[in-house]
Write an enzyme that holds these catalytic residues in place. Structure first.
Site, PDB file in Angstrom:
ATOM      1  N   GLN A   1      -5.543   7.012  -4.739  1.00  0.00           N
ATOM      2  CA  GLN A   1      -5.726   6.394  -6.054  1.00  0.00           C
ATOM      3  C   GLN A   1      -7.057   6.811  -6.642  1.00  0.00           C
ATOM      4  O   GLN A   1      -8.058   6.713  -5.941  1.00  0.00           O
ATOM      5  CB  GLN A   1      -5.639   4.865  -5.924  1.00  0.00           C
ATOM      6  CG  GLN A   1      -4.247   4.431  -5.521  1.00  0.00           C
ATOM      7  CD  GLN A   1      -4.086   2.918  -5.426  1.00  0.00           C
ATOM      8  OE1 GLN A   1      -3.042   2.442  -5.067  1.00  0.00           O
ATOM      9  NE2 GLN A   1      -5.115   2.171  -5.749  1.00  0.00           N
TER      10      GLN A   1
ATOM     11  N   ARG B   1       0.860  -1.183   0.000  1.00  0.00           N
ATOM     12  CA  ARG B   1       0.000   0.000   0.000  1.00  0.00           C
ATOM     13  C   ARG B   1       0.893   1.229   0.000  1.00  0.00           C
ATOM     14  O   ARG B   1       1.895   1.279   0.725  1.00  0.00           O
ATOM     15  CB  ARG B   1      -0.915   0.024   1.233  1.00  0.00           C
ATOM     16  CG  ARG B   1      -2.105  -0.928   1.170  1.00  0.00           C
ATOM     17  CD  ARG B   1      -3.060  -0.623   0.009  1.00  0.00           C
ATOM     18  NE  ARG B   1      -4.167  -1.576  -0.071  1.00  0.00           N
ATOM     19  CZ  ARG B   1      -4.194  -2.629  -0.907  1.00  0.00           C
ATOM     20  NH1 ARG B   1      -3.180  -2.874  -1.711  1.00  0.00           N
ATOM     21  NH2 ARG B   1      -5.262  -3.418  -0.931  1.00  0.00           N
TER      22      ARG B   1
END
Lengths: 358, 358
Positions: free
Chosen positions: A285, A256
């Site tokens: 994102q 991540r």
């Protein structure tokens, strides 16, 4: 019953490629099945802000499907509004975009399709290690622009053989990375994890555990991050930890984005302390156009292997997580037991230790 | 005695990186040693045409050192002029730039540093397979240009797991590729070679031999070329053979450019028959600016993983082949036996079967 899925938009690609199952267009291939049972199925990529489909439909959805690739961030606040929500399904692996403590408190189950893309991600890690160590990107760009100067590439190209590779996290993905590295004759494979691997598993990959994180990174030529994001790992690879990396080390993160401090990583590349950074995960994102990881380079103008978040959404993986999502919903509807490995949060309690619960 | 070395130019890179041993600037690190024994040592990158240093000095050199990365092409004609030549040393692996039949006839020995970079190349092959199958280059380019559209990448991204990988040639490099692929859980590993692997070696990588080349390629999702260039392999992968490839197959060639027909490969990419082509070898090196492999793309605008010829000239490899070159010259000067595995052409006869001598 309303089922809400937040997926990424496939556009023309999804129209011409039906195997792009995890897209708004192809809807995980479960519309017909859900509707044939009288359920309502809402699919959208609109996920940010109060006017998004996500926030509009979360108020009366019973099942929420999300993915790590285009994450619908289910915060504590949204949990308060999601009064009918009973089940969150992550089509893929990694449920950090869900406030898991809130899920426990509200009695909402959180499940992942745990085996669906761990191999996909492990392959991406090995590829990323090789392309950083071997200096691939500047070499390819040289060919594209019509040049040929072998020395400019070779000066920063190495073999993986005889290097020390370490994984932060030796779980479902990290262990598969170690397995794939065995025949590369690395100098040593090491790992950092809250618990030691079972003896036979550690022996099978000949990996040594290092208990102190600073000590661990100081021994690695290559560090790969393969742990979940939670309160204990957010910002784990920061400016302070990077000081303990070997000069010229390479860092790969497909776990991540928020586990690594973006500015500290970019600064370490610019100073020459890091030789390369590669991965597919970003703290937000889609990554904004000016995200520093898009353009961060080492002192020789290379060392960047970044891609959008797709390592776990290959066409092979999509088939697996679409099937797995259907199976989880089927179990829920028929009140059957779920695969234990898929359960992150069960009814009112954590079932997985992966998100920092010890 | 005159020793002539044709190496690639290192420029600023070689000045700041002394480990770039295989460059004109750093001269394989043997100048002092040669001169201390009274030998003359000429080093240049000038290799084309009658006015080149190569053609000027070959007439009275006793030892010629070349590399595959910036090959000095020693033709039959040049052999006629090289009346004092006794020993050709390839700093690296692959001596197809030497007219080996002429060497046999003229009694010139040809030696390679055979173990020096086989691992380097095998690693490059595995990297290239992964980056084609997983669609890396378009994904990285998307990030560089500020975009984010996961579906455009995922639509042509696959896992290596459960694919069939086949190597043309299962020798020193091809076998190391197979070894590194074992933990990727491919559907099958197969190979094509003039001789079967020893039973134990084949079993160790669980690889099956296919005797007919067309039959072989028709079974592969990924074909990797790991055989030497000689009369029997020049143009082996041509338009006719490509017809027998699976539609959407990937092709990796780090052996020699001339083994694959450049226009046939480009046409197969453009038609969609090949999904990708990657490697570091070119039919002429340096590759001209307009070489079709610089820009050839598949129907989705990706599938090109080409780089200049450097896979075997990593800094790790350079240390090994510089040492090996010195050792070969030392043996020659002291009239000691050479490592058998290094000898391609001995005194007046082939010692290796690798160049098509059966």
């Amino acid at each position: 019953m309303k089922v809400l899925a937040i997926l990424y938009k496939g556009g023309d690609a999804a129209k011409s490629e039906p195997r792009l199952l995890g897209t708004v267009e192809n809807q995980l291939g479960i519309r017909e099945w859900l509707e044939s049972q009288g359920h309502e199925y809402i699919v959208s990529d609109s996920k940010e802000g109060p006017d998004s489909d996500f926030q509009k439909h979360i108020v009366d959805a019973e099942i929420l499907i999300t993915t790590p690739f285009h994450p619908g961030y289910l915060t504590g606040d949204l949990f308060e509004k999601a009064t009918k929500l009973k089940l969150c399904v992550t089509a893929g692996v990694g449920s950090d975009h869900i406030d898991l403590n809130a899920a426990v408190k509200k009695g909402v189950q959180v499940l992942e399709v745990s085996g669906s893309n761990v191999v996909s991600v492990a392959e991406h890690v090995v590829m990323s290690i090789l392309l950083l160590v071997r200096n691939f990107v500047p070499a390819h760009e040289m060919i594209e622009r019509g040049d040929w100067q072998v020395s400019d590439i070779a000066r920063n190209a190495f073999d993986l053989e005889n290097k020390v590779v370490g994984t932060i996290g030796a779980g479902r993905i990290g262990y598969r990375v170690l397995q794939r590295l065995v025949p590369f004759d690395c100098k040593e494979l090491i790992y950092y994890d809250y618990a030691p691997l079972p003896e036979a598993a550690a022996k099978a990959v000949n990996a040594r555990r290092v208990e102190d994180l600073k000590d661990f990174v100081s021994q690695c030529d290559i560090v790969t991050v393969n742990c979940p994001l939670h309160e204990g790992t957010r910002g784990l690879v920061n400016a302070e930890l990077l000081k303990h990396f070997k000069k010229g080390a390479w860092l790969v993160n497909t776990a991540r984005g928020a586990i690594c401090d973006k500015d500290a990583v970019a600064a370490a590349l610019a100073s020459g302390h890091l030789n390369g950074y590669s991965g597919d995960v970003w703290n937000v994102q889609p990554a904004p156009k000016d995200h520093v990881w898009r353009t961060a380079k080492n002192t020789l103008g290379g060392g960047n292997g970044m891609v959008p978040h797709y390592s776990g959404t290959t066409l092979d993986a999509q088939a697996r997580y679409a099937n797995g999502t259907k199976k989880i919903i089927e179990n829920y509807l028929e009140d059957k037991a779920q695969e234990p490995g898929n359960i992150i949060v069960g009814l009112g309690k954590y079932e997985s230790k992966a998100y920092g619960q010890r």
